[in-house]
Design a protein around this motif. Structure first.
Motif, short mmCIF file in Angstrom:
data_model
loop_
_atom_site.label_atom_id
_atom_site.label_comp_id
_atom_site.label_asym_id
_atom_site.label_seq_id
_atom_site.Cartn_x
_atom_site.Cartn_y
_atom_site.Cartn_z
N ASN A 50 0.65 -1.19 -0.20
CA ASN A 50 0.23 0.53 0.11
C ASN A 50 1.43 1.56 -0.36
OD1 ASN A 50 -2.59 1.07 -0.09
ND2 ASN A 50 -2.59 1.33 2.15
N THR A 51 1.83 1.20 -0.66
CA THR A 51 2.72 2.53 -0.87
C THR A 51 2.79 3.35 -2.05
OG1 THR A 51 4.26 0.65 -2.19
CG2 THR A 51 4.80 0.81 0.85
N HIS A 52 1.63 2.60 -3.13
CA HIS A 52 1.76 3.68 -4.23
C HIS A 52 0.32 4.06 -4.43
CE1 HIS A 52 5.50 1.53 -6.18
NE2 HIS A 52 4.67 0.80 -5.11
N PRO A 53 -0.11 4.93 -4.89
CA PRO A 53 -1.71 6.01 -4.21
C PRO A 53 -2.24 5.33 -5.41
CG PRO A 53 0.57 7.83 -5.42
CD PRO A 53 0.84 6.42 -4.87
N LYS A 54 -3.40 5.47 -5.42
CA LYS A 54 -4.38 4.36 -6.44
C LYS A 54 -4.90 5.65 -7.35
CE LYS A 54 -6.36 0.87 -4.05
NZ LYS A 54 -7.68 0.06 -3.82
N LYS A 59 -7.56 8.68 -15.30
CA LYS A 59 -5.94 7.79 -15.72
C LYS A 59 -6.78 6.53 -15.36
CE LYS A 59 -1.74 5.87 -13.64
NZ LYS A 59 -0.89 6.88 -12.92
N LYS A 60 -7.22 5.96 -13.74
CA LYS A 60 -8.40 5.12 -13.68
C LYS A 60 -9.17 4.31 -14.74
CE LYS A 60 -9.92 2.39 -10.03
NZ LYS A 60 -9.78 1.15 -9.31
N TRP A 61 -10.04 4.93 -15.45
CA TRP A 61 -10.52 4.57 -16.57
C TRP A 61 -10.12 3.95 -17.80
CZ3 TRP A 61 -11.23 6.22 -21.51
CH2 TRP A 61 -12.21 5.62 -22.55
N THR A 65 -9.43 0.25 -19.12
CA THR A 65 -10.49 0.33 -20.22
C THR A 65 -9.74 -0.13 -21.63
OG1 THR A 65 -12.21 1.94 -20.11
CG2 THR A 65 -12.04 1.35 -21.65
N PHE A 66 -8.26 0.16 -21.03
CA PHE A 66 -7.29 -0.39 -22.05
C PHE A 66 -5.88 -0.86 -22.10
CE2 PHE A 66 -9.05 4.37 -23.96
CZ PHE A 66 -9.73 3.49 -24.95
N VAL A 67 -5.52 -1.04 -20.89
CA VAL A 67 -4.63 -1.58 -20.19
C VAL A 67 -4.47 -2.79 -19.46
CG1 VAL A 67 -2.93 -1.04 -18.64
CG2 VAL A 67 -3.31 0.71 -20.01
N LYS A 68 -5.85 -2.87 -18.81
CA LYS A 68 -6.09 -4.51 -19.11
C LYS A 68 -5.92 -5.12 -18.75
CE LYS A 68 -10.21 -6.80 -15.92
NZ LYS A 68 -11.73 -6.43 -15.33
N LYS A 120 -10.34 -10.18 -6.64
CA LYS A 120 -10.34 -9.31 -5.05
C LYS A 120 -9.81 -8.39 -6.24
CE LYS A 120 -5.37 -8.55 -3.14
NZ LYS A 120 -6.24 -8.54 -1.20
N GLU A 121 -10.01 -7.01 -5.80
CA GLU A 121 -9.90 -5.30 -6.30
C GLU A 121 -8.53 -5.22 -6.76
OE1 GLU A 121 -11.32 -2.07 -7.54
OE2 GLU A 121 -12.58 -3.68 -6.76
N SER A 122 -8.28 -5.16 -8.05
CA SER A 122 -6.42 -4.72 -8.06
C SER A 122 -6.25 -3.09 -7.73
CB SER A 122 -5.75 -5.29 -9.53
OG SER A 122 -6.37 -4.21 -9.82
N HIS A 123 -4.97 -3.00 -7.78
CA HIS A 123 -4.59 -1.66 -7.87
C HIS A 123 -5.24 -0.80 -8.08
CE1 HIS A 123 -1.50 1.95 -7.65
NE2 HIS A 123 -1.92 2.00 -6.30
N SER A 124 -5.07 -1.10 -10.24
CA SER A 124 -5.57 -0.75 -11.02
C SER A 124 -6.34 -0.04 -12.05
CB SER A 124 -3.78 -0.57 -11.81
OG SER A 124 -2.69 0.01 -11.04
N PHE A 125 -6.62 -1.99 -11.93
CA PHE A 125 -7.89 -2.54 -12.99
C PHE A 125 -8.76 -2.87 -12.38
CE2 PHE A 125 -3.38 -4.23 -13.84
CZ PHE A 125 -3.14 -2.97 -15.84
N GLY A 126 -9.49 -2.51 -11.08
CA GLY A 126 -10.38 -3.54 -10.27
C GLY A 126 -10.70 -4.90 -10.42
#
Length: 150
Positions: A50-54, A59-61, A65-68, A120-126
């Motif tokens: 938990n050292t990186h901000p979500k 950016k999350k979208w 949408t694309f990177v996941k 499980k919820e990922s940091h970046s991808f839901g």
């Protein structure tokens, strides 16, 4: 795709990591072997430290949408692909320290097992299913171990 939650596969990856030494040179890219190990640890830092901000907002979208799809499918990464800023290593990294950290992260992940990660919820991808988690974990590490010839 090999199953990183399988003890045999985790041991195989750890054995590959132990084949590295401080003089290992990449077949492509600019990272040193210590930087590569630290780079591979970032995936696990997202989960355990938990050292990186979500990411938020656009950016999350974009990530969902694309990177996941790129990160969680079974298609291997291309050489010299782009990476997120959190994964970029510019300072020197202690090889033995990073090797030990990565090994501990792998053992912890394998011990928790696929069922722990399913939905499980990922940091970046839901939320990711166990196969998406596996592909993300295994594909990334395999890519970088191949980068250093192990």
């Amino acid at each position: 795709m090999k199953n990183i939650f399988d003890k045999t596969v985790t041991e195989e990856l750890i054995n590959r990591i132990h084949q590295l030494d401080t003089n290992a040179a990449p077949k492509w890219g600019k990272m040193s072997v210590g930087q590569m190990l630290a780079h591979c640890c970032v995936t696990y830092e997202f989960i355990y430290d938990n050292t990186h901000p979500k990411p938020k907002g656009l950016k999350k979208w974009m990530l969902k949408t694309f990177v996941k799809k790129i990160v969680t499918n079974e298609k291997p990464y291309k050489k010299n692909g782009r990476t997120a800023p959190e994964f970029i290593m510019t300072s020197a990294k202690a090889f033995e320290t990073e090797k030990e950290r990565l090994t501990k992260f792998l053992l912890k992940t394998q011990a928790l097992g696929g069922s722990h990660f399913d939905q499980k919820e990922s940091h970046s991808f839901g939320k990711l299913n166990r196969n998406e988690w596996n592909n993300m974990f295994y594909k990334h590490l395999d890519h970088h171990l191949n980068q250093f010839g192990v």
